[in-house]
Scaffold this active site. Structure first.
Site, short mmCIF file in Angstrom:
data_model
loop_
_atom_site.label_atom_id
_atom_site.label_comp_id
_atom_site.label_asym_id
_atom_site.label_seq_id
_atom_site.Cartn_x
_atom_site.Cartn_y
_atom_site.Cartn_z
CG HIS A 1 -6.40 20.71 44.63
ND1 HIS A 1 -4.99 20.80 44.12
CD2 HIS A 1 -7.43 20.61 43.59
CE1 HIS A 1 -5.39 20.74 42.55
NE2 HIS A 1 -6.57 20.96 42.44
CG ASP B 1 -14.45 19.05 40.71
OD1 ASP B 1 -13.19 18.67 41.07
OD2 ASP B 1 -14.78 19.36 39.53
#
Ligand code: SDX
Length: 432
Positions: free
Chosen positions: A305, A363
């Site tokens: 991320h 996700d």
């Protein structure tokens, strides 16, 4: 002061104003850097560039903290509902019951889409990707609501926000129904947000359809977790597009297009495709090795991320709810869930991922739950878009009402040819 055009890697010492927010890193105000010092800044991907002031969402990537208007995501996930969180993100405060009732009622009265919009779906092949259909049909909303050109009027901003939040589920469900060749199911406003979406997705005119409350609760929670996330790529796209003064439905459409990418919201679909390709625990080491190989474009989807250098707090919540949702839905454990858990375990023991602070993100597990709810993989990013529509409209409103905001127009470090004169075609050497 050294000439900013010199090629050598030089250093310079400048005195710049510092601005401090409520919490988090202070910022260097560089708005006068070029006019007063002749420099641009260079930050590919805007990793350390604050594009605006915002009071909506705060993320601490090192500590894995996510706050919507100051409230921790863990508390909102446990105690709130998606529409209450939508009210909070849009208005800045948690609503009283009567405020929430009025807000919900306003949303219900915008769930229908113009019947002409339904005919747009006939133009798509049945196998059109639902994100392509969502992009096309949401983009068409600007043809039905030209009045939003005078969007500095707060009542028009509210109307736009309600229309987007209310209509995205209806358009999403219509895209799904078109893809499976089933008749469109009209919204039923008495059902509630997640229940209504599941009803529009899975009801058939041939029989009564009762929404499973466990499924609706799981979907509502996923929407809370995906509602906003500071200046992520798609929200920044909505702000940049909106900064030109374009119709706000067009700005939202730009955000949908950005979200679709596998580096961003498209990752939830890519995770399931990746797990399906890995197929068996014995193949994990080979795929982890590929993810570490600089010559191989393969990356572990759902891992890493830009901001979180710790476990994504949303992934932690989804991971903990997954087994419970599967059990409550009466599903056997999904083999892909076991595979995902094993992949996480192996990756988080590997120095490559540890050194780069690569953890599962929102996700990584969400697709497992969408699968358990019967939602096809190609619809996963559409679900993300439905939830993130709340953040997009909230940031668009914050941007248009921010006196400091102006047309977004980044600069560059030019590395092309210097000035040169035109060469007659007969004089050109060329390569062929
Ligand atoms: C979302 O911004 C948001 O808030 C987004 C989001 C939201 O709610 O809006 O949280 C939603 O988009 C989550 C992210 C979903 N994307 C994926 O899961 C795709 C896989 N992840 C990567 O593509 C990547 O981690 C990014 C795009 C998410 C972040 O990339 P960055 O910040 O540009 O980091 P990087 O590419 O500079 O990576 C740093 C290092 C590199 O190695 P080195 O050059 O240092 O040797 O880590 C490596 C990268 O190669 N790396 C990975 C990896 N992610 C980063 N290596 C293998 N697999 C990965 N997934």
């Amino acid at each position: 002061m050294p000439n900013p055009k010199s090629k050598a890697q030089e250093t310079c010492t400048l005195t710049l104003p510092v601005r401090q927010g409520t919490v988090g890193p202070a910022v260097l105000d560089i708005s006068k850097l070029y006019s007063e010092h002749g420099y641009f800044t260079y930050d590919p991907g805007y990793a350390v560039t604050a594009s605006c002031e915002s009071a909506i969402t705060y993320i601490d990537g090192e500590k894995g903290i996510l706050l919507y208007r100051g409230y921790p995501i863990e508390q909102l996930a446990e105690k709130s509902t998606f529409l209450e969180v939508a009210y909070l993100i849009l208005n800045g405060e948690l609503p009283t019951q009567s405020e929430l009732d009025r807000f919900s009622d306003a949303i219900w009265h915008h769930t229908l889409i113009n019947e002409s919009l339904l005919r747009f779906f006939n133009g798509f092949h049945h196998d059109a990707h639902p994100m392509a259909m969502l992009t096309g049909v949401v983009g068409s909303l600007s043809a039905f609501y030209p009045d939003t050109q005078d969007f500095r009027d707060p009542t028009r901003q509210t109307l736009f926000s309600q229309r987007i939040i209310a209509k995205l589920p209806t358009i999403a469900a219509a895209a799904y129904k078109h893809s499976v060749g089933h008749p469109f199911v009209y919204p039923r406003n008495e059902l509630g947000y997640a229940n209504n979406l599941l009803h529009m997705l899975f009801a058939l005119p041939t029989e009564e359809y009762t929404v499973n409350p466990v499924a609706a609760q799981a979907l509502d929670l996923l929407f809370i977790l995906h509602a906003d996330h500071e200046q992520n790529a798609s929200t920044s796209t909505v702000r940049l597009a909106g900064s030109s003064g374009t119709n706000p439905y067009a700005a939202i459409t730009a955000g949908i297009g950005c979200l679709w990418g596998p580096a961003h919201g498209g990752a939830n679909e890519a995770v399931i495709n990746m797990l399906t390709e890995i197929q068996d625990v014995k193949n994990i080491p080979r795929y982890v090795a590929r993810a570490k190989d600089k010559d191989d474009p393969f990356r572990l989807m759902g891992f890493g991320h830009r901001v979180y250098k710790n476990y994504d707090p949303r992934a932690k919540i989804i991971r903990s709810m997954t087994y419970k949702v599967l059990e409550n839905l009466g599903h056997r454990p999904d083999p892909l869930l076991d595979l995902a858990m094993k992949l996480e375990e192996i990756a988080l023991r590997d120095d490559y991922f540890i050194e780069r602070k690569l953890y599962p993100n929102v996700d990584f597990y969400s697709g497992i739950i969408y699968r358990a709810l019967g939602i096809p993989t190609s619809m996963f990013t559409v679900m993300f878009a439905i939830a993130r529509s709340v953040g997009w409209v909230a940031h668009w409103c914050e941007m248009v009402n921010d006196p400091e905001q102006r047309l977004g127009r980044p600069r560059q470090l030019y590395i092309g040819p210097g000035r040169r004169d035109y060469v007659e075609r007969s004089q050109r050497s060329g390569k062929s």
